[in-house]
Design a protein around this motif. Structure first.
Motif, PDB file in Angstrom:
ATOM      1  N   LYS A   5       0.871  -1.060  -0.133  1.00 58.36           N
ATOM      2  CA  LYS A   5      -0.173  -0.055  -0.086  1.00 58.36           C
ATOM      3  C   LYS A   5       0.935   1.239  -0.059  1.00 58.36           C
ATOM      4  O   LYS A   5       2.082   1.332   0.373  1.00 58.36           O
ATOM      5  N   TYR A   6       0.155   2.408  -0.357  1.00 60.00           N
ATOM      6  CA  TYR A   6       1.007   3.558  -0.316  1.00 60.00           C
ATOM      7  C   TYR A   6       1.587   4.089   0.764  1.00 60.00           C
ATOM      8  O   TYR A   6       2.894   4.404   0.728  1.00 60.00           O
ATOM      9  N   ASP A   7       0.844   3.926   1.851  1.00 58.94           N
ATOM     10  CA  ASP A   7       1.373   4.230   3.211  1.00 58.94           C
ATOM     11  C   ASP A   7       2.316   3.506   3.701  1.00 58.94           C
ATOM     12  O   ASP A   7       3.103   3.730   4.871  1.00 58.94           O
ATOM     13  N   LYS A   8       2.862   2.443   3.122  1.00 54.52           N
ATOM     14  CA  LYS A   8       3.679   1.339   3.553  1.00 54.52           C
ATOM     15  C   LYS A   8       4.974   1.387   2.870  1.00 54.52           C
ATOM     16  O   LYS A   8       5.918   0.483   3.036  1.00 54.52           O
ATOM     17  N   PHE A   9       5.106   2.384   1.610  1.00 55.67           N
ATOM     18  CA  PHE A   9       6.299   2.300   0.957  1.00 55.67           C
ATOM     19  C   PHE A   9       7.430   2.409   1.668  1.00 55.67           C
ATOM     20  O   PHE A   9       8.526   1.849   1.260  1.00 55.67           O
ATOM     21  N   VAL A  10       7.440   3.483   2.629  1.00 57.96           N
ATOM     22  CA  VAL A  10       8.744   3.976   3.293  1.00 57.96           C
ATOM     23  C   VAL A  10       8.922   2.981   4.318  1.00 57.96           C
ATOM     24  O   VAL A  10       9.805   2.169   4.919  1.00 57.96           O
ATOM     25  N   ASP A  11       7.684   2.537   5.412  1.00 58.39           N
ATOM     26  CA  ASP A  11       7.947   1.960   6.686  1.00 58.39           C
ATOM     27  C   ASP A  11       8.268   0.537   6.472  1.00 58.39           C
ATOM     28  O   ASP A  11       8.968  -0.052   7.268  1.00 58.39           O
ATOM     29  N   ASP A  12       8.032  -0.060   5.172  1.00 60.21           N
ATOM     30  CA  ASP A  12       8.059  -1.469   5.019  1.00 60.21           C
ATOM     31  C   ASP A  12       9.610  -1.981   4.317  1.00 60.21           C
ATOM     32  O   ASP A  12       9.884  -2.972   4.155  1.00 60.21           O
ATOM     33  N   GLY A  13      10.469  -0.682   4.220  1.00 58.84           N
ATOM     34  CA  GLY A  13      11.743  -0.873   3.984  1.00 58.84           C
ATOM     35  C   GLY A  13      12.134  -0.792   2.475  1.00 58.84           C
ATOM     36  O   GLY A  13      10.729  -1.098   1.465  1.00 58.84           O
ATOM     37  N   ALA A  14      12.963  -0.853   1.849  1.00 62.64           N
ATOM     38  CA  ALA A  14      13.337  -0.842   0.540  1.00 62.64           C
ATOM     39  C   ALA A  14      12.945  -2.100  -0.022  1.00 62.64           C
ATOM     40  O   ALA A  14      13.132  -3.141   0.545  1.00 62.64           O
ATOM     41  N   LEU A  15      12.820  -2.308  -1.412  1.00 63.61           N
ATOM     42  CA  LEU A  15      12.489  -3.412  -2.282  1.00 63.61           C
ATOM     43  C   LEU A  15      13.754  -4.046  -2.830  1.00 63.61           C
ATOM     44  O   LEU A  15      14.239  -5.048  -2.571  1.00 63.61           O
ATOM     45  N   ASN A  16      14.295  -3.266  -3.919  1.00 62.05           N
ATOM     46  CA  ASN A  16      15.449  -3.700  -4.334  1.00 62.05           C
ATOM     47  C   ASN A  16      15.720  -5.401  -4.792  1.00 62.05           C
ATOM     48  O   ASN A  16      16.485  -5.974  -4.252  1.00 62.05           O
ATOM     49  N   LEU A  17      14.668  -5.590  -5.672  1.00 64.35           N
ATOM     50  CA  LEU A  17      14.576  -7.187  -5.927  1.00 64.35           C
ATOM     51  C   LEU A  17      15.207  -7.459  -7.135  1.00 64.35           C
ATOM     52  O   LEU A  17      14.500  -6.743  -8.152  1.00 64.35           O
ATOM     53  N   LYS A  18      16.078  -8.139  -7.242  1.00 63.92           N
ATOM     54  CA  LYS A  18      16.710  -8.834  -8.570  1.00 63.92           C
ATOM     55  C   LYS A  18      15.820 -10.006  -9.079  1.00 63.92           C
ATOM     56  O   LYS A  18      15.582 -10.676  -8.251  1.00 63.92           O
ATOM     57  N   VAL A  19      15.207  -9.813 -10.224  1.00 61.71           N
ATOM     58  CA  VAL A  19      14.508 -10.601 -11.104  1.00 61.71           C
ATOM     59  C   VAL A  19      14.766 -11.007 -12.363  1.00 61.71           C
ATOM     60  O   VAL A  19      15.494 -10.102 -12.844  1.00 61.71           O
ATOM     61  N   THR A  20      14.278 -12.008 -12.751  1.00 64.74           N
ATOM     62  CA  THR A  20      14.190 -12.364 -14.310  1.00 64.74           C
ATOM     63  C   THR A  20      12.599 -12.198 -14.717  1.00 64.74           C
ATOM     64  O   THR A  20      11.992 -13.139 -14.253  1.00 64.74           O
ATOM     65  N   GLY A  21      12.564 -11.544 -15.789  1.00 67.67           N
ATOM     66  CA  GLY A  21      10.925 -11.498 -16.019  1.00 67.67           C
ATOM     67  C   GLY A  21      10.228 -10.729 -15.047  1.00 67.67           C
ATOM     68  O   GLY A  21      10.664  -9.560 -14.514  1.00 67.67           O
ATOM     69  N   GLY A  22       8.916 -11.335 -14.844  1.00 71.95           N
ATOM     70  CA  GLY A  22       8.269 -10.617 -13.790  1.00 71.95           C
ATOM     71  C   GLY A  22       7.403  -9.425 -14.344  1.00 71.95           C
ATOM     72  O   GLY A  22       7.215  -9.247 -15.671  1.00 71.95           O
ATOM     73  N   TRP A  23       6.727  -8.796 -13.439  1.00 69.81           N
ATOM     74  CA  TRP A  23       6.228  -7.438 -13.836  1.00 69.81           C
ATOM     75  C   TRP A  23       6.059  -6.475 -12.693  1.00 69.81           C
ATOM     76  O   TRP A  23       6.152  -7.031 -11.540  1.00 69.81           O
TER      77      TRP A  23
END
Length: 572
Positions: A256-274
């Protein structure tokens, strides 16, 4: 426990559910984020695949042409899109305004914003401050200047208006960028007939004398959409709104928008996905190639007008082009409704999970099954209202053995009600002895007093799951049934269905035995049809139709069982 007490339990659970949903709505309202140092650092992403000496970064969406809030002073750094560089593309389902790096506006021509026929189409992508939502893509490189979503690409040719003719399958809209080092990037947007997935293809040609390295980035930036209506039965406020993504390793996830900062960075390395931004019934998603390696990230920022902005980004793949060589990369950009069949036709793993029925996996699985069944029935009947009625009939048939036992037990209880009343008079205020004597009678006459519980308890999760399907499935949006019901997802405009529900519940009460019930409980039960009628007056018409059909068929079955097993009252 008899049928009457189960109705009371169900009523209290419905009230508790409504209170929980209203509480969840208050918690889900996204506050304006405080842009901390960590959030600012997340607004740029180092390009994967670039040499360690490179400090090439992706421009922040906050630095792009984000409109200021009304009345706010516009900074010189915020510039409106150059009208000379934008083109308009019109297909049978989309009308899009774009330049080489940004899709500024997208209207969904098949989906009116309101149920009225003359209503303007839904505008999914927009530039105004309160509804800002854009799709952006550009390049970064350690070899010098590159085209970004802010500038660089220019239309190839003089044409500025493209229309997909009725006989054509697709239309291509080309842009080009030429660098000083001899590198040219030609970007082509391909729009297909009846398609919401736009192919975005980049071809890099290196006519220079040195190798060229770069990485593409694709991102979605938006301001949270304000609700058009309020109230406890406004479906939009309960639908998930925020960022979502899918990777082969971690599958579907969202924030959710209000959790963008509180839940920490994403920085997920992927192949494909969306990666995607979801809103009620509609969404936009970048879908890279299935073998493209990239990194997903989230970012937040405040615009110069103080409006909070949220971003989800995919950086990659990186490409290396030798002198005299060329390379190509492409992705798809979905702009449109959450149509399950259309999304599955794209053959993208997990894309249909954008239809986010519930945050709870059990309810989501049940909702998927119910929607699948409704969809099959819709293929048979061609009408979602009759499909809901067909769903009730199928559930009733599946549960017939249980409901038959329930109504047979209730009919016997009705037959022996005079004897139970005599037991109550005999034992007076000694409730313990009265209960023991009544249970002895039930045992002797083979009456199951809890027979009415299970069928109704099974119906409760189906009822709640159908509620989520009606809220979320765009296929049912503005779907009519017949006569005065022009929208199954909105309340009955003339309250006819809630009144019919009152009548059916009243008739059911008359057939339902109430052995041993004290006067206060009887008075409460007499009010139940009215309470349910008022409550259902604000429910979606499709949900009330489901409940009336279920209750009506149950009433007929109860009447038949009563006639068969309780012809004459048992003598005391």
């Amino acid at each position: 426990m008899n049928q009457t007490r189960v109705f009371l339990i169900f009523a209290w659970l419905m009230v508790a559910t409504l209170l929980w949903m209203e509480w969840g709505k208050e918690k889900s309202a996204p506050p304006a984020p405080a842009v901390t140092a960590a959030a600012q650092a997340a607004a740029t992403s180092t390009v994967p695949g670039a040499p360690a000496a490179s400090n090439a970064t992706v421009p922040s969406a906050a630095a792009a042409a984000v409109p200021a809030a009304p009345g706010a002073a516009v900074s010189s750094a915020v510039a409106a899109p150059n009208a000379a560089q934008t083109v308009t593309v019109t297909t049978d389902v989309l009308k899009v305004v774009l330049d080489g790096g940004t899709l500024h506006r997208a209207d969904l021509l098949k989906y009116p914003s309101e149920a009225a026929d003359d209503s303007a189409p839904v505008r999914l992508l927009a530039e105004d401050a309160n509804n800002y939502f854009v799709a952006q893509s550009g390049w970064v490189s350690q070899n010098g200047a590159t085209p970004t979503h802010e500038s660089g690409f220019v239309p190839e040719g003089a044409q500025r208006d493209y229309v997909l003719n009725s006989g054509a399958k697709e239309i291509a809209v080309p842009f080009v960028w030429t660098g000083a080092n001899g590198v040219t990037i030609r970007r082509t947007y391909v729009f297909k007939h009846s398609g919401y997935a736009v192919t975005v293809r980049d071809e890099i040609v290196n006519a220079g004398t040195a190798p060229w390295q770069g990485s593409i980035y694709r991102q979605l930036a938006r301001v949270p959409r304000a609700l058009t209506r309020s109230g406890p039965m406004n479906a939009e406020q309960y639908s998930f709104q925020g960022a979502a993504w899918y990777s082969s390793a971690e599958k579907y996830d969202k924030r959710k928008y209000d959790k963008f900062v509180d839940d920490g960075a994403l920085n997920l390395k992927v192949t494909g996905g969306w990666v995607a931004m979801l809103q009620h019934h509609f969404f936009a998603a970048w879908i890279p190639g299935p073998n493209d390696q990239g990194e997903f990230s989230l970012a937040t920022a405040n615009t110069n007008g103080g409006v909070p902005q949220y971003l989800i980004r995919d950086v990659g793949p990186g490409v290396s082009v030798a002198p005299g060589a060329k390379a190509q990369t492409q992705a798809r950009l979905w702009i449109g409704p959450k149509l399950v069949h259309a999304m599955k036709a794209e053959q993208v793993p997990g894309l249909d999970r954008a239809v986010d029925f519930s945050s709870y996996s059990i309810l989501a699985t049940m909702a998927d099954a119910i929607f699948w069944l409704l969809d099959k029935l819709h293929g048979l009947f061609g009408n979602w209202g009759w499909s809901i009625i067909g769903l009730v009939v199928l559930i009733k048939l599946a549960m017939y053995p249980l409901s038959a036992a329930q109504y047979r037990s209730m009919a016997k209880m009705r037959k022996f009600q005079p004897r139970i009343e005599q037991l109550k008079e005999r034992y007076g205020d000694d409730k313990q002895k009265f209960q023991m004597a009544m249970m002895e009678l039930y045992k002797k006459e083979k009456i199951n007093p809890v027979g009415g519980c299970l069928p109704i308890l099974v119906q409760m999760p189906v009822f709640l799951t159908l509620y989520w399907v009606l809220l979320e499935a765009v296929e049912l949006r503005h779907a009519p049934w017949m006569l005065w019901i022009h929208d199954l997802t909105a309340r009955d405009p003339f309250f006819v269905l809630p009144l019919i529900n009152i009548a059916v519940m009243w008739a059911t009460q008359k057939l339902t035995p109430t052995p041993g019930m004290d006067p206060m409980q009887k008075k409460m039960m007499q009010l139940m049809p009215l309470v349910f009628g008022v409550m259902f007056a604000f429910f979606p018409a499709g949900l009330v139709l489901y409940w009336i059909t279920n209750s009506g068929l149950g009433l007929l079955q109860q009447w038949w069982m009563t006639k068969r097993y309780a012809e004459a009252p048992a003598k005391g």
